[in-house]
Design a protein around this motif. Structure first.
Motif, PDB file in Angstrom:
ATOM      1  N   TYR A   1      -4.569   2.373  -0.041  1.00  0.00           N
ATOM      2  CA  TYR A   1      -4.448   2.705  -1.457  1.00  0.00           C
ATOM      3  C   TYR A   1      -3.297   1.871  -2.005  1.00  0.00           C
ATOM      4  O   TYR A   1      -2.145   2.056  -1.642  1.00  0.00           O
ATOM      5  CB  TYR A   1      -4.208   4.210  -1.616  1.00  0.00           C
ATOM      6  CG  TYR A   1      -5.342   5.001  -0.996  1.00  0.00           C
ATOM      7  CD1 TYR A   1      -6.516   5.218  -1.698  1.00  0.00           C
ATOM      8  CD2 TYR A   1      -5.257   5.473   0.315  1.00  0.00           C
ATOM      9  CE1 TYR A   1      -7.582   5.911  -1.120  1.00  0.00           C
ATOM     10  CE2 TYR A   1      -6.306   6.172   0.899  1.00  0.00           C
ATOM     11  CZ  TYR A   1      -7.462   6.378   0.180  1.00  0.00           C
ATOM     12  OH  TYR A   1      -8.517   7.049   0.759  1.00  0.00           O
ATOM     13  N   GLY A   2      -3.639   0.904  -2.855  1.00  0.00           N
ATOM     14  CA  GLY A   2      -2.684  -0.097  -3.286  1.00  0.00           C
ATOM     15  C   GLY A   2      -1.508   0.466  -4.062  1.00  0.00           C
ATOM     16  O   GLY A   2      -1.636   1.417  -4.822  1.00  0.00           O
ATOM     17  N   ASP A   3      -0.364  -0.166  -3.859  1.00  0.00           N
ATOM     18  CA  ASP A   3       0.855   0.132  -4.609  1.00  0.00           C
ATOM     19  C   ASP A   3       0.985  -0.934  -5.691  1.00  0.00           C
ATOM     20  O   ASP A   3       1.204  -2.112  -5.383  1.00  0.00           O
ATOM     21  CB  ASP A   3       2.062   0.090  -3.676  1.00  0.00           C
ATOM     22  CG  ASP A   3       3.360   0.436  -4.374  1.00  0.00           C
ATOM     23  OD1 ASP A   3       3.376   0.516  -5.622  1.00  0.00           O
ATOM     24  OD2 ASP A   3       4.368   0.609  -3.668  1.00  0.00           O
ATOM     25  N   PRO A   4       0.846  -0.565  -6.961  1.00  0.00           N
ATOM     26  CA  PRO A   4       0.903  -1.558  -8.038  1.00  0.00           C
ATOM     27  C   PRO A   4       2.196  -2.371  -8.044  1.00  0.00           C
ATOM     28  O   PRO A   4       2.218  -3.487  -8.549  1.00  0.00           O
ATOM     29  CB  PRO A   4       0.783  -0.718  -9.317  1.00  0.00           C
ATOM     30  CG  PRO A   4       0.205   0.582  -8.899  1.00  0.00           C
ATOM     31  CD  PRO A   4       0.606   0.799  -7.461  1.00  0.00           C
ATOM     32  N   ALA A   5       3.261  -1.836  -7.465  1.00  0.00           N
ATOM     33  CA  ALA A   5       4.532  -2.564  -7.431  1.00  0.00           C
ATOM     34  C   ALA A   5       4.428  -3.855  -6.618  1.00  0.00           C
ATOM     35  O   ALA A   5       5.245  -4.757  -6.784  1.00  0.00           O
ATOM     36  CB  ALA A   5       5.640  -1.670  -6.864  1.00  0.00           C
TER      37      ALA A   5
ATOM     38  N   PHE B   1       0.838  -1.198   0.000  1.00  0.00           N
ATOM     39  CA  PHE B   1       0.000   0.000   0.000  1.00  0.00           C
ATOM     40  C   PHE B   1       0.871   1.244   0.000  1.00  0.00           C
ATOM     41  O   PHE B   1       1.972   1.248   0.556  1.00  0.00           O
ATOM     42  CB  PHE B   1      -0.917   0.007   1.224  1.00  0.00           C
ATOM     43  CG  PHE B   1      -1.957  -1.080   1.192  1.00  0.00           C
ATOM     44  CD1 PHE B   1      -3.203  -0.846   0.631  1.00  0.00           C
ATOM     45  CD2 PHE B   1      -1.681  -2.335   1.690  1.00  0.00           C
ATOM     46  CE1 PHE B   1      -4.158  -1.846   0.572  1.00  0.00           C
ATOM     47  CE2 PHE B   1      -2.627  -3.348   1.639  1.00  0.00           C
ATOM     48  CZ  PHE B   1      -3.867  -3.097   1.076  1.00  0.00           C
ATOM     49  N   LEU B   2       0.353   2.298  -0.607  1.00  0.00           N
ATOM     50  CA  LEU B   2       1.036   3.587  -0.585  1.00  0.00           C
ATOM     51  C   LEU B   2       0.991   4.149   0.830  1.00  0.00           C
ATOM     52  O   LEU B   2       0.096   3.831   1.619  1.00  0.00           O
ATOM     53  CB  LEU B   2       0.350   4.548  -1.556  1.00  0.00           C
ATOM     54  CG  LEU B   2       0.307   4.096  -3.019  1.00  0.00           C
ATOM     55  CD1 LEU B   2      -0.516   5.070  -3.853  1.00  0.00           C
ATOM     56  CD2 LEU B   2       1.716   3.934  -3.584  1.00  0.00           C
ATOM     57  N   ASP B   3       1.950   4.981   1.143  1.00  0.00           N
ATOM     58  CA  ASP B   3       2.016   5.620   2.460  1.00  0.00           C
ATOM     59  C   ASP B   3       1.041   6.794   2.476  1.00  0.00           C
ATOM     60  O   ASP B   3       1.423   7.959   2.414  1.00  0.00           O
ATOM     61  CB  ASP B   3       3.446   6.078   2.749  1.00  0.00           C
ATOM     62  CG  ASP B   3       3.590   6.637   4.154  1.00  0.00           C
ATOM     63  OD1 ASP B   3       2.705   6.396   4.996  1.00  0.00           O
ATOM     64  OD2 ASP B   3       4.605   7.330   4.412  1.00  0.00           O
ATOM     65  N   LYS B   4      -0.231   6.449   2.517  1.00  0.00           N
ATOM     66  CA  LYS B   4      -1.309   7.435   2.461  1.00  0.00           C
ATOM     67  C   LYS B   4      -2.367   7.014   3.474  1.00  0.00           C
ATOM     68  O   LYS B   4      -2.926   5.921   3.363  1.00  0.00           O
ATOM     69  CB  LYS B   4      -1.889   7.480   1.051  1.00  0.00           C
ATOM     70  CG  LYS B   4      -3.016   8.473   0.848  1.00  0.00           C
ATOM     71  CD  LYS B   4      -3.500   8.455  -0.600  1.00  0.00           C
ATOM     72  CE  LYS B   4      -4.698   9.386  -0.765  1.00  0.00           C
ATOM     73  NZ  LYS B   4      -5.251   9.341  -2.132  1.00  0.00           N
ATOM     74  N   PRO B   5      -2.635   7.838   4.475  1.00  0.00           N
ATOM     75  CA  PRO B   5      -3.575   7.419   5.521  1.00  0.00           C
ATOM     76  C   PRO B   5      -5.011   7.310   5.019  1.00  0.00           C
ATOM     77  O   PRO B   5      -5.401   7.946   4.039  1.00  0.00           O
ATOM     78  CB  PRO B   5      -3.450   8.530   6.569  1.00  0.00           C
ATOM     79  CG  PRO B   5      -2.930   9.710   5.823  1.00  0.00           C
ATOM     80  CD  PRO B   5      -2.099   9.181   4.690  1.00  0.00           C
ATOM     81  N   VAL B   6      -5.768   6.487   5.712  1.00  0.00           N
ATOM     82  CA  VAL B   6      -7.199   6.340   5.460  1.00  0.00           C
ATOM     83  C   VAL B   6      -7.914   7.033   6.622  1.00  0.00           C
ATOM     84  O   VAL B   6      -7.765   6.621   7.773  1.00  0.00           O
ATOM     85  CB  VAL B   6      -7.606   4.858   5.395  1.00  0.00           C
ATOM     86  CG1 VAL B   6      -9.115   4.722   5.245  1.00  0.00           C
ATOM     87  CG2 VAL B   6      -6.878   4.154   4.252  1.00  0.00           C
TER      88      VAL B   6
END
Length: 196
Positions: free
Chosen positions: A174-178, A23-28
């Motif tokens: 938020y998913g990280d496509p990598a 996941f991206l380093d983006k809070p929910v």
């Protein structure tokens, strides 16, 4: 229901949605988790039992409580995910049936030892966990559902002294496509279904 969802919505929910491993380093925000539950609660369950109970693990302290229960393969990705939802089921769900199913004495259907409620609790709680995955996708979140944890440790850390047991976990964010694995195949209609 008056119309089918358009192709873009179906893609977001099913066809192009993926199980996320990073996941991206983006809070929910907490408000989005509340909005998520407010969608999930409308999904159908038998006799409106709604036995699922959710813990949204977001803080460093709560993640540290969860860590000892995780398998080695799930540890790093779960600790890095913005949110891990513990999907539990309440073996005493029937206590709320006078409110949830008021037009008959549905509570009496489930009175007796907890073992007699286990099947209904886990079946309907699992349905609600699946609704959570789809509702998350509908709200623009990605999900990574998983087993691979010690349920007894999760229960001790998060549900001690209650009638709630853990079922499965879902990382949210938020998913990280990598972090995606190659898309895996699915069974065809003829392999998995029939019309009788």
């Amino acid at each position: 229901m008056s119309h089918a969802l358009d192709a873009a919505a179906l893609d977001q929910l099913f066809r192009t949605a993926r199980t996320q491993n990073a996941f991206l380093d983006k809070p929910v925000p907490a408000s989005l988790l509340q909005e998520l539950y407010d969608l999930v609660k409308w999904g159908p369950t038998a006799a409106n039992t709604t036995p699922a109970r959710f813990v949204f693990v977001t803080s460093k302290e709560a993640k540290e409580k969860l860590a000892p229960a995780l398998s080695e393969g799930n540890l790093a990705k779960t600790m890095a995910a913005p949110v891990t939802a513990i999907i539990g089921f309440d073996l005493d769900f029937h206590e709320k049936l006078p409110y949830l199913f008021p037009h008959t004495d549905a509570k009496a259907w489930f009175d007796g030892p907890q073992e007699g409620r286990h099947e209904a609790a886990i079946r309907n709680g699992s349905l609600q966990g699946a609704y959570l995955i789809l509702a998350a996708r509908a709200l623009g979140l990605d999900a990574g559902p998983m087993s691979g944890f010690d349920a007894a440790k999760v229960d001790e850390a998060f549900f001690a002294g209650t009638s709630i047991k853990s079922n499965f976990l879902v990382n949210l964010g938020y998913g990280d496509p990598a972090g995606l694995f190659p898309r895996l195949p699915r069974l065809s209609f003829d392999e998995a279904a029939r019309i009788a």
